[in-house]
Design a protein around this motif. Structure first.
Motif, mmCIF file in Angstrom:
data_model
loop_
_atom_site.group_PDB
_atom_site.id
_atom_site.type_symbol
_atom_site.label_atom_id
_atom_site.label_comp_id
_atom_site.label_asym_id
_atom_site.label_seq_id
_atom_site.Cartn_x
_atom_site.Cartn_y
_atom_site.Cartn_z
ATOM 1 N N SER A 1 10.066 -22.765 2.753
ATOM 2 C CA SER A 1 10.835 -21.483 3.501
ATOM 3 C C SER A 1 11.142 -21.602 4.740
ATOM 4 C CB SER A 1 10.365 -20.116 2.840
ATOM 5 O OG SER A 1 9.032 -19.967 3.308
ATOM 6 N N TYR B 1 2.426 -21.697 -2.582
ATOM 7 C CA TYR B 1 2.043 -22.496 -1.318
ATOM 8 C C TYR B 1 3.084 -23.624 -0.861
ATOM 9 C CZ TYR B 1 -0.548 -25.147 2.330
ATOM 10 O OH TYR B 1 -0.686 -25.670 3.472
ATOM 11 N N LEU C 1 0.920 -17.625 7.862
ATOM 12 C CA LEU C 1 1.656 -17.409 6.817
ATOM 13 C C LEU C 1 1.005 -17.827 5.603
ATOM 14 C CD1 LEU C 1 5.027 -19.342 8.124
ATOM 15 C CD2 LEU C 1 4.781 -16.688 7.734
ATOM 16 N N THR C 2 0.349 -18.636 5.485
ATOM 17 C CA THR C 2 -0.895 -18.780 4.227
ATOM 18 C C THR C 2 -1.466 -17.516 4.021
ATOM 19 O OG1 THR C 2 -1.030 -21.038 4.842
ATOM 20 C CG2 THR C 2 -2.640 -20.153 3.300
ATOM 21 N N THR D 1 -0.366 -14.724 3.740
ATOM 22 C CA THR D 1 0.608 -13.778 2.867
ATOM 23 C C THR D 1 0.645 -14.176 1.319
ATOM 24 O OG1 THR D 1 2.347 -15.316 3.231
ATOM 25 C CG2 THR D 1 1.952 -13.594 4.895
ATOM 26 N N LEU D 2 -0.120 -15.273 1.110
ATOM 27 C CA LEU D 2 0.039 -15.662 -0.431
ATOM 28 C C LEU D 2 -0.373 -14.700 -1.385
ATOM 29 C CD1 LEU D 2 -1.012 -19.189 -0.363
ATOM 30 C CD2 LEU D 2 1.345 -18.559 -0.723
ATOM 31 N N GLN E 1 11.887 -19.364 11.696
ATOM 32 C CA GLN E 1 12.439 -19.041 10.453
ATOM 33 C C GLN E 1 13.918 -18.744 10.730
ATOM 34 O OE1 GLN E 1 11.947 -15.056 9.021
ATOM 35 N NE2 GLN E 1 12.145 -15.714 6.992
ATOM 36 N N HIS F 1 6.292 -23.370 -2.176
ATOM 37 C CA HIS F 1 7.423 -22.580 -1.593
ATOM 38 C C HIS F 1 7.355 -22.000 -0.195
ATOM 39 C CE1 HIS F 1 8.437 -23.080 -6.139
ATOM 40 N NE2 HIS F 1 9.580 -22.907 -5.705
ATOM 41 N N LEU F 2 6.397 -21.466 -0.095
ATOM 42 C CA LEU F 2 6.137 -21.050 1.034
ATOM 43 C C LEU F 2 6.459 -21.935 2.516
ATOM 44 C CD1 LEU F 2 5.000 -18.573 3.441
ATOM 45 C CD2 LEU F 2 2.743 -19.591 3.184
#
Length: 228
Positions: A101, A95, A72-73, A75-76, A31, A97-98
């Protein structure tokens, strides 16, 4: 004078190393600095340990990056509002946009095709929505894979480049201006169709074009039989 041994003993005890902790630290680095910077050595340094310690939990950097994508997937958000097609479009958009980011995440997902438990659940959600829309099971099975590929590729195209990337972001202002100038300056004698329809070729926002592409794919999946 305080001995170095005494100083080390006064430090707060580190939590035991674990796969979850490694992935969490890798996400933080991704990040802040981009996924490409999250090497085994860089993550080990952040965790105040040696790279060899990480290999107990992940085989290599590629596996680590795939694990990050899968984490991270997960967290959708769930979504129960609207028609099956509307929910499917929103899921694919979320997905994409994730992936956008986190710099470098989309390109990694495009190359690695991670298949951890959360990614499998995402695929199952997409397949389930197609089946809810009464898409034939064989078309839905192939179509779910196509939709994931499209969402990932779309995210990779819109992602910011890494700091040391030789190629500029395709949707950076200067890149967009160059594309517009090329299309609008097309010679009608050489490329008559582009010259005639330049305004249409450049119309629509990225969001509108992405939404249309997803709906066009869904319609095509529903209508196109798989080869026998």
């Amino acid at each position: 004078m305080t001995s170095s041994v005494g100083s080390r003993r006064e430090r707060p005890a580190k939590p035991p190393l674990s796969r979850e902790w490694i992935i969490a630290e890798t996400i933080k680095i991704a990040q802040e600095e981009g996924l490409a910077k999250a090497t085994m050595r860089r993550v080990a340094t952040a965790l105040d340990t040696g790279p060899a310690s990480l290999y107990v939990y992940v085989a290599n950097t590629a596996e680590l990056h795939a694990a990050v994508t899968d984490e991270l997937t997960g967290t959708l958000p769930a979504d129960a509002e609207g028609t099956w097609a509307e929910r499917l479009e929103r899921l694919l958009s979320a997905y994409s946009h994730l992936l956008v980011s986190y710099p470098g995440l989309a390109r990694s997902a495009l190359q690695m095709r991670p298949m951890g438990p959360n990614t499998v659940r995402l695929f199952d959600r997409i397949l389930g929505l197609l089946l809810e829309g009464e898409v034939a099971a064989d078309r839905a099975a192939w179509g779910a894979d196509l939709l994931v590929q499209h969402a990932t590729a779309n995210a990779a195209e819109h992602s910011a480049p890494a700091v040391d990337d030789a190629y500029p972001a395709p949707f950076a202002p200067e890149a967009v201006e160059a594309i517009n100038a090329t299309i609008r300056g097309a010679d009608a004698r050489d490329v008559p169709h582009i010259a005639r329809h330049a305004d249409l070729l450049l119309s629509g926002s990225p969001e509108q074009r992405s939404s249309w592409a997803t709906r066009a794919l869904i319609a095509g999946i529903s209508a196109t039989p798989i080869p026998q």
